[in-house]
Design a protein around this motif. Structure first.
Motif, PDB file in Angstrom:
ATOM      1  N   HIS A 359       4.728  -1.254   5.147  1.00 33.21           N
ATOM      2  CA  HIS A 359       3.718  -1.843   6.013  1.00 33.21           C
ATOM      3  C   HIS A 359       4.173  -3.234   6.438  1.00 33.21           C
ATOM      4  N   THR A 399       8.004   6.436  10.420  1.00 32.49           N
ATOM      5  CA  THR A 399       6.711   5.833  10.723  1.00 32.49           C
ATOM      6  C   THR A 399       6.897   4.561  11.527  1.00 32.49           C
ATOM      7  N   TRP A 401       4.594   1.195  13.086  1.00 29.07           N
ATOM      8  CA  TRP A 401       3.343   0.496  12.808  1.00 29.07           C
ATOM      9  C   TRP A 401       2.954  -0.463  13.920  1.00 29.07           C
ATOM     10  N   ASP A 404      -2.541  -2.104  11.099  1.00 25.05           N
ATOM     11  CA  ASP A 404      -2.882  -1.048  10.159  1.00 25.05           C
ATOM     12  C   ASP A 404      -2.811   0.338  10.779  1.00 25.05           C
ATOM     13  N   GLY A 406      -0.715   3.340  12.172  1.00 24.57           N
ATOM     14  CA  GLY A 406       0.635   3.879  12.044  1.00 24.57           C
ATOM     15  C   GLY A 406       0.709   5.285  12.606  1.00 24.57           C
ATOM     16  N   ALA A 423      -3.748   1.589   7.276  1.00 25.61           N
ATOM     17  CA  ALA A 423      -2.499   1.184   6.609  1.00 25.61           C
ATOM     18  C   ALA A 423      -1.882   2.281   5.757  1.00 25.61           C
TER      19      ALA A 423
END
Length: 473
Positions: A359, A399, A401, A404, A406, A423
């Motif tokens: 993250h 992934t 981002w 939060d 994604g 997230a």
């Protein structure tokens, strides 16, 4: 039954006990459904065909039958009022509600116990509108990605790695570049003209802050690296660090450590290579990279996280427990510490960890395997069961981002594109609704965040496909 498909079904884990269901039991469940529909062959055939493509549904149906078989006798033979029994029946509480029990202070007369229901609200998935880009020549007989892939901001805008396949004897890796995420060009050289081009693989690509791009992969027997500063012109890097008596292969690359860090296989051991500029490479020698008590260990992915770098992969054990997850941490790319293998023996599954994401603001790490594992620092890990069918982003997924929110994409038996708005705590599968998606042919393999949108690359019935996702209001 295909063992990989069985593994994938178990990875979905639609019910807590599904991991204990054997291949023969699964086949029996499907056969029972087929027999029950034998009297209606005309409409049952397409239904059964879809069932075979959706093994998780078979599991769910089979387990529903099991639950009913257990629940009905309990209802019929439940003790009447006043009867005493030694059997305790557990009450199942829906996952969206937590029962909190409070009691008054102790007095001479016991106060009655009260139960308060506290609702746990799961945020709705983010609204993203998806658009399928028109087909274009760059993706004829080609696609970004194979088993796993990467798509990163770099070069003129975006750079992806993939392959071209015209027939079994004419295939080679390729690079795809785009300035806007919609119109794409394919770069075939120097990959197409390389001797034994069909044996070349490109597994990952990374870009450093200065814009230098590094692709990691392999040849027939050695690791391989290609470098570019613009995404169009590529240099093939030769290094003794990539060769050896055993098979070497790079599976993951990141801009970190001294400059770039690549991870993969070095024979039966995990392989790590480091470089300052992408051209000069050193193979790392560290005892924690060796197989030791395992049959073999592999690193599949690496990221800047935790104490500096975190790598995830798999380990095959001598004790008969199969393949499990494995995690390594490093402050600089040169010194590595493998976390105790028994941290992941129990539930990391037969695939190990094939990819990870970090993250961007909290630094929280998510590793994908048969289950989803999370860590705040790379050293402490907890497992999250995939209790929603089919269960969440697949192993090998990538992934991208935006805060939060994604988006995750990865190769799977079915179309697999996922979104989260919290997230990564909860994931929702994007339903493959036509005309933007084709449930039977499409694969979403790689994703990148670019110019306020998500760009997803994959393949369809006629070659490569690009989707662009625009956030809702």
């Amino acid at each position: 039954m295909n063992s990989d498909l069985s593994l994938l079904v178990r990875s979905a884990n639609p019910v807590p006990t599904v991991d204990h269901l054997g291949d023969e039991e699964f086949s029996a469940a499907l056969a029972a459904i087929e027999i029950s529909l034998a009297e209606h062959p005309k409409w049952a055939v397409p239904f059964l065909r879809r069932l075979r493509m959706r093994p998780v549904a078979v599991f769910a149906a089979a387990m529903t039958i099991v639950v009913l078989m257990v629940a009905i006798p309990l209802l019929l033979f439940a003790p009447r009022e006043g009867e005493v029994t030694e059997t305790t029946v557990a009450t199942t509480i829906p996952p969206t509600t937590t029962m909190v029990t409070t009691s008054a202070p102790t007095t001479t007369t016991a106060a009655p116990t009260t139960t308060t229901a506290v609702e746990i609200i799961t945020p709705p998935p983010p609204e993203i509108a998806w658009t399928r880009m028109p087909g274009q020549p760059a993706f004829d007989n080609a696609a970004i990605g194979q088993w796993r892939a990467a798509l990163v901001p770099g070069g003129p805008g975006l750079v992806g790695v993939g392959h071209v396949v015209t027939d079994i004897e004419n295939l080679h890796p390729a690079v795809f570049v785009s300035a806007d995420g919609e119109a794409w060009e394919r770069i075939d050289e120097p990959f197409q003209s390389t001797e034994d081009a069909k044996w070349l693989t490109m597994m990952d690509v990374a870009a450093n802050p200065a814009g230098r791009l590094v692709i990691g992969g392999g040849t027939r027997s050695d690791a391989a690296v290609w470098v570019s500063d613009d995404g169009y012109s590529w240099d093939t890097v030769s290094s003794e660090a990539f060769a050896g008596l055993d098979l070497q292969n790079i599976l993951g690359v990141v801009a970190g450590g001294p400059g770039f860090v690549a991870v993969g296989d070095d024979g039966s051991n995990a392989g790590v290579w480091v470089s300052v500029d992408g051209y000069e490479w050193t193979r790392v020698e560290d005892e924690d990279l060796l197989a030791l008590d395992d049959i073999n260990v592999s690193m599949y992915d690496v990221a800047v996280a935790g104490p500096g770098l975190v790598a995830v992969g798999s380990a095959g054990l001598f004790d008969g427990d199969g393949v499990t997850g494995a995690v390594w941490i490093s402050p600089d790319g040169y010194q590595w510490e493998r976390l105790p293998r028994d941290m992941f023996d129990a539930e990391s599954g037969d695939s190990g960890f094939q990819s990870m994401t970090v993250h961007p603001t909290t630094g929280r790490i998510i590793a994908w395997g048969s289950e989803m594992w999370t860590s705040p620092d790379g050293r402490q890990w907890i497992v999250t069961e995939r209790d929603a069918s089919p269960g969440g982003p697949p192993p090998g997924g990538q992934t991208a981002w935006d805060g939060d929110i994604g988006v995750a994409a990865g190769m799977d038996w079915w179309f697999s594109l996922w979104v989260t708005g919290d997230a990564g705590a909860n994931w929702t599968r994007v339903e493959p609704v036509e005309p933007e998606f084709d449930d039977f042919n499409d694969q979403a393999v790689a994703v990148a965040r670019f110019d306020g949108e998500w760009v997803v690359a994959g393949s369809g019935a006629d070659g490569g496909v690009i989707w662009v996702g625009t956030p809702g209001d």
